[in-house]
Design a protein around this motif. Structure first.
Motif, mmCIF file in Angstrom:
data_model
loop_
_atom_site.group_PDB
_atom_site.id
_atom_site.type_symbol
_atom_site.label_atom_id
_atom_site.label_comp_id
_atom_site.label_asym_id
_atom_site.label_seq_id
_atom_site.Cartn_x
_atom_site.Cartn_y
_atom_site.Cartn_z
ATOM 1 N N GLU A 33 20.709 -5.082 1.968
ATOM 2 C CA GLU A 33 22.074 -4.762 2.403
ATOM 3 C C GLU A 33 22.143 -3.428 3.151
ATOM 4 N N VAL A 34 21.539 -2.399 2.576
ATOM 5 C CA VAL A 34 21.548 -1.081 3.218
ATOM 6 C C VAL A 34 20.428 -0.988 4.257
ATOM 7 N N GLN A 35 19.403 -1.844 4.095
ATOM 8 C CA GLN A 35 18.302 -1.985 5.053
ATOM 9 C C GLN A 35 17.501 -0.691 5.229
ATOM 10 N N VAL A 36 16.919 -0.234 4.122
ATOM 11 C CA VAL A 36 16.032 0.928 4.163
ATOM 12 C C VAL A 36 14.646 0.508 3.681
ATOM 13 N N SER A 37 13.638 1.323 3.991
ATOM 14 C CA SER A 37 12.254 1.006 3.648
ATOM 15 C C SER A 37 11.968 1.336 2.181
ATOM 16 N N SER A 38 10.773 0.972 1.721
ATOM 17 C CA SER A 38 10.374 1.206 0.335
ATOM 18 C C SER A 38 10.388 2.688 -0.021
ATOM 19 N N LEU A 39 9.988 3.539 0.937
ATOM 20 C CA LEU A 39 9.984 4.976 0.677
ATOM 21 C C LEU A 39 11.390 5.496 0.411
ATOM 22 N N ALA A 347 8.842 7.412 -11.192
ATOM 23 C CA ALA A 347 8.599 6.019 -10.819
ATOM 24 C C ALA A 347 9.039 5.732 -9.388
ATOM 25 N N GLY A 348 10.194 6.271 -8.999
ATOM 26 C CA GLY A 348 10.676 6.046 -7.642
ATOM 27 C C GLY A 348 9.702 6.568 -6.604
ATOM 28 N N ILE A 349 9.186 7.768 -6.851
ATOM 29 C CA ILE A 349 8.226 8.359 -5.911
ATOM 30 C C ILE A 349 6.910 7.593 -5.917
ATOM 31 N N LEU A 350 6.374 7.349 -7.119
ATOM 32 C CA LEU A 350 5.067 6.704 -7.235
ATOM 33 C C LEU A 350 5.088 5.273 -6.712
ATOM 34 N N GLN A 351 6.109 4.506 -7.102
ATOM 35 C CA GLN A 351 6.180 3.112 -6.650
ATOM 36 C C GLN A 351 6.357 3.040 -5.131
ATOM 37 N N GLY A 352 7.193 3.934 -4.569
ATOM 38 C CA GLY A 352 7.408 3.927 -3.123
ATOM 39 C C GLY A 352 6.139 4.230 -2.349
ATOM 40 N N VAL A 353 5.402 5.243 -2.792
ATOM 41 C CA VAL A 353 4.162 5.622 -2.100
ATOM 42 C C VAL A 353 3.100 4.545 -2.267
ATOM 43 N N LEU A 354 2.929 4.050 -3.502
ATOM 44 C CA LEU A 354 1.876 3.064 -3.762
ATOM 45 C C LEU A 354 2.079 1.773 -2.980
ATOM 46 N N THR A 355 3.328 1.277 -2.932
ATOM 47 C CA THR A 355 3.572 0.000 -2.250
ATOM 48 C C THR A 355 3.688 0.157 -0.738
ATOM 49 N N GLU A 356 3.952 1.389 -0.286
ATOM 50 C CA GLU A 356 3.993 1.625 1.163
ATOM 51 C C GLU A 356 2.579 1.574 1.747
ATOM 52 N N TYR A 357 1.616 2.042 0.973
ATOM 53 C CA TYR A 357 0.249 2.147 1.494
ATOM 54 C C TYR A 357 -0.758 1.279 0.749
ATOM 55 N N GLY A 358 -0.339 0.522 -0.232
ATOM 56 C CA GLY A 358 -1.284 -0.294 -0.984
ATOM 57 C C GLY A 358 -0.621 -1.515 -1.587
ATOM 58 N N PRO A 359 -1.365 -2.291 -2.370
ATOM 59 C CA PRO A 359 -0.808 -3.516 -2.975
ATOM 60 C C PRO A 359 0.066 -3.204 -4.181
ATOM 61 N N HIS A 360 0.877 -4.162 -4.545
ATOM 62 C CA HIS A 360 1.747 -3.987 -5.712
ATOM 63 C C HIS A 360 0.956 -3.855 -7.011
ATOM 64 N N SER A 361 -0.223 -4.422 -7.063
ATOM 65 C CA SER A 361 -1.030 -4.340 -8.289
ATOM 66 C C SER A 361 -1.370 -2.907 -8.659
ATOM 67 N N SER A 362 -1.399 -2.006 -7.665
ATOM 68 C CA SER A 362 -1.715 -0.607 -7.950
ATOM 69 C C SER A 362 -0.654 0.039 -8.841
ATOM 70 N N VAL A 363 0.582 -0.449 -8.764
ATOM 71 C CA VAL A 363 1.669 0.075 -9.604
ATOM 72 C C VAL A 363 1.347 -0.159 -11.081
ATOM 73 N N TYR A 364 0.868 -1.349 -11.403
ATOM 74 C CA TYR A 364 0.630 -1.708 -12.800
ATOM 75 C C TYR A 364 -0.657 -1.078 -13.337
ATOM 76 N N LEU A 365 -1.629 -0.892 -12.477
ATOM 77 C CA LEU A 365 -2.847 -0.204 -12.898
ATOM 78 C C LEU A 365 -2.557 1.268 -13.205
ATOM 79 N N LEU A 366 -1.689 1.887 -12.406
ATOM 80 C CA LEU A 366 -1.284 3.263 -12.687
ATOM 81 C C LEU A 366 -0.529 3.346 -14.015
#
Length: 384
Positions: A33-39, A347-366
């Motif tokens: 709706e607001v149309q912003v990126s993951s970061l 979480a907001g910072i870590l999830q945004g950075v991890l998914t911007e530059y890597g796969p979603h699986s990196s979130v759960y490994l962290l």
């Protein structure tokens, strides 16, 4: 159960419903709706949580100095309704991250103040405080059984505007219930922290409180990363239905309810520290399993570990803070909720950075790594 205790349960339940409509859909709302990126989504979560910490500490300090906290609860619920209307009719990122975040911060103070009032009422009436708190916390989980599926159903059928308006209506209903039935629990002057310096030395600056806060931050960082990421992970990476997110959260919340009640019943027998350590182990199993399950059935089955993790830390964690700070219920409960907010910032910072530059699986490994750090920390907190 008398009418006042029942009203505490009802208010907690409907507060949870309103929150469960908004929280699971927020990242989707910002991206579609607001149309912003993951970061920018991650930045929104971080600013939202940071503002919440500052505002809730100020309000908690004020509430513990006042003789009754009910009026503050009513104001918070009214502003929560206004905030829902803002999100219903506004799609400007700058407005939402300023006015919206400020209103959210004040509104979110309602829950810790409600639990602080419930503890004070339980103590005044010689009620089992641990069990009363656990049953109240179970109402929030019960709300999450229905809230996320309802949220995604409303969004898919009627859009975000209708969903936020529905949440606003619930907050107005809660305000009326709280005003009409919730008691004014007047505290004695001896319980006022403004005139009790020794209590201050044993409370907010206690080493065990600090260790528990650090542990709680790490645990809630993992949970918040999951909540932010899972709607995007399920749809973008796994290619599954949006509605599955709601069902996953609903199943986890349903399993949490008996776990919370059992935790409240046996916490004094087992001990808070062993229960928290067990919850961390369950959390590690849950997050380690997330990258390995790509089907709806597997993800649903995995929620058993998530339910144990959240059910214990949400119930026993809050009691732990309150028992370490027995005469400062407002500040203790706010420290607990602010550990959640601090976790959301990270979480907001870590999830945004991890998914911007890597796969979603990196979130759960962290998340697994963070819980490995949390386990020895919680073992150093003294048992009370």
């Amino acid at each position: 159960m008398n009418s006042i205790r029942l009203t505490f349960m009802v208010v907690a339940f409907f507060s949870g419903i309103a929150g469960a409509l908004q929280i699971p859909t927020l990242s989707l709302f910002l991206t579609t709706e607001v149309q912003v990126s993951s970061l920018w989504v991650g930045f929104f979560y971080a600013v939202n949580a940071g503002t919440g910490i500052a505002v809730s500490f100020l309000l908690a300090k004020k509430s513990d100095r006042q003789r009754d906290r009910r009026n503050l609860i009513l104001i918070c619920y009214l502003l929560a309704a206004g905030n829902c209307l803002l999100f219903a009719f506004n799609r400007n990122y700058l407005t939402l991250i300023t006015v919206g975040v400020l209103l959210t911060a004040i509104a979110n103070t309602a829950i810790p103040q409600l639990f602080a009032l419930a503890r004070e009422y339980g103590e005044k009436t010689s009620h089992n405080v641990a069990m009363f708190s656990a049953i109240m916390r179970a109402q929030l989980s019960l709300a999450w059984v229905f809230g996320p599926p309802l949220a995604f159903m409303l969004v898919m059928k009627y859009g975000f505007t209708a969903m936020f308006m529905f949440a606003a209506g619930i907050f107005l209903l809660v305000t009326l219930l709280a005003w009409w039935v919730l008691p004014c629990v007047v505290r004695t002057e001896e319980g006022n922290v403004a005139v009790d310096p020794p209590l201050r030395q044993k409370g907010a600056f206690d080493k065990d409180v600090g260790l528990l806060f650090c542990t709680s931050v790490l645990m809630w960082t993992c949970s918040a990363m999951y909540l932010i990421d899972v709607p995007l992970y399920i749809t973008a990476e796994l290619g599954l239905s949006q509605s599955l997110t709601g069902w996953i959260m609903g199943v986890a919340a349903a399993v949490e309810i008996p776990i919370m009640i059992l935790a409240g019943r046996y916490v004094n027998l087992v001990g808070k520290r062993p229960m928290m350590a067990g919850a961390i182990v369950a959390g590690m199993l849950f997050y380690a399993g997330m990258p390995w399950f790509s089907t709806a059935g597997g993800l649903l089955a995995l929620q058993a570990f998530n339910a144990i993790f959240i059910g214990i830390i949400a119930t026993v964690g809050m009691l732990y803070f309150q028992d370490l700070m027995p005469e400062r219920a407002g500040m203790a409960t706010t420290l607990f909720t602010n550990s959640i907010s601090t976790g959301v910032i990270l979480a907001g910072i870590l999830q945004g950075v991890l998914t911007e530059y890597g796969p979603h699986s990196s979130v759960y490994l962290l998340a697994v790594l963070l819980l490995l750090i949390a386990l020895p920390v919680v073992c150093k907190v003294r048992e009370v």
